[in-house]
Scaffold this active site. Sequence first.
Site, PDB file in Angstrom:
ATOM      1  N   ARG A 137       2.413   0.693   1.745  1.00 37.42           N
ATOM      2  CA  ARG A 137       1.221   0.008   1.824  1.00 37.42           C
ATOM      3  C   ARG A 137       0.961  -1.103   2.969  1.00 37.42           C
ATOM      4  O   ARG A 137       2.022  -1.840   3.192  1.00 37.42           O
ATOM      5  CB  ARG A 137       0.642  -0.679   0.387  1.00 37.42           C
ATOM      6  N   LYS A 159       3.161  -2.915  -5.675  1.00 36.07           N
ATOM      7  CA  LYS A 159       2.038  -3.476  -6.529  1.00 36.07           C
ATOM      8  C   LYS A 159       2.946  -3.973  -7.971  1.00 36.07           C
ATOM      9  O   LYS A 159       3.606  -3.410  -8.558  1.00 36.07           O
ATOM     10  CB  LYS A 159       1.152  -2.408  -6.941  1.00 36.07           C
ATOM     11  N   HIS A 220      -3.734   3.121   5.780  1.00 37.45           N
ATOM     12  CA  HIS A 220      -3.522   4.068   4.510  1.00 37.45           C
ATOM     13  C   HIS A 220      -3.466   5.435   4.777  1.00 37.45           C
ATOM     14  O   HIS A 220      -2.969   6.241   4.096  1.00 37.45           O
ATOM     15  CB  HIS A 220      -4.633   3.627   3.482  1.00 37.45           C
ATOM     16  N   ARG A 223      -0.070   6.381   5.391  1.00 32.79           N
ATOM     17  CA  ARG A 223       0.617   6.384   4.160  1.00 32.79           C
ATOM     18  C   ARG A 223       0.141   8.111   3.466  1.00 32.79           C
ATOM     19  O   ARG A 223       1.167   8.707   2.937  1.00 32.79           O
ATOM     20  CB  ARG A 223       0.191   5.480   3.142  1.00 32.79           C
ATOM     21  N   HIS A 246       4.091   4.728  -6.972  1.00 33.76           N
ATOM     22  CA  HIS A 246       3.165   5.288  -7.676  1.00 33.76           C
ATOM     23  C   HIS A 246       3.524   4.924  -9.266  1.00 33.76           C
ATOM     24  O   HIS A 246       4.519   4.996  -9.823  1.00 33.76           O
ATOM     25  CB  HIS A 246       2.641   6.571  -7.690  1.00 33.76           C
ATOM     26  N   TYR A 255      -2.268  14.856  -3.808  1.00 36.37           N
ATOM     27  CA  TYR A 255      -1.489  15.299  -2.514  1.00 36.37           C
ATOM     28  C   TYR A 255      -1.503  16.696  -2.602  1.00 36.37           C
ATOM     29  O   TYR A 255      -1.368  17.767  -1.731  1.00 36.37           O
ATOM     30  CB  TYR A 255      -0.375  14.509  -2.205  1.00 36.37           C
TER      31      TYR A 255
END
Length: 280
Positions: A137, A159, A220, A223, A246, A255
Amino acid sequence: MKQSLHYYRLSFLDYLKQFRGYSDLTLKTYDEALSEALPLIELEESPDQTILNLMPYRIHIAALNPKTISKKLSALRSFVEYLKEQGELVKLEADQSIKVPKTLPKPVLHEHIERALESATLQERTIVVLLYTLGLRISELSGLKLEVISLEWIRVSGKGNKVRDIPLIASSRKIIETYVKEFRPKEFLFEKAGERLSENSLRYIVTKLFKKVGLKVTPHQLRHSYATALLNNHARISDVSELLGHASMSTTQIYTKLGSTLKMDNYLNAHPLCKAEDAN
């Protein structure tokens, strides 16, 4: 109570930054949603609890696209959970979820990335290569410290301060070594005047580079390209999910849908019967 809510807004944002590790961009999004909503929320106070009725605010934002509304409501739900943790007896009303259509990621083709890199400066090349070969990110790239880079791995804090280790391929390591030798950063890999380079600065560098070759590309999307390339080359979805940081594997599964879409496009472009139908 409304005055208390504005006080709690500031402490909530501080909590997200200090304890949840949210990026400046995410904090700004939360702050904008709360600052916009709090004056419009209808309060129904009683000795037992305070009800925060979102209906006036829902009417105010009704014309926005579903994804934006969903993000704003999510910020408000998190805020109310924080209030409860602080001992406030509050309840949220009219916060029903809005259905958001799922959009497929938009990866950049490998040949387009290579074409952009042909004219890249050392800094531009290092930024793009790391985004593409590590799947970072933009906030993670901005916060990347020299001390977390080893010969074969990079330790990334993502995150919610979730830490993950990502393999560092030899070509990327060589670019980093060249970059460090040239720019001599002190703490963060990307710095300017002794301070880490901001997310906006990194984002601008990426978009400017791809604009030179006539492409509109965001960090992004690189990514997305990383994840799509791994899955299209038979990497396990659980491994890709972990590499991306994730929280849920369901986030990564989008994806796999993209891979199916690309396969269908390739099939329609390649099969002679499909070409014959197009000609007719």
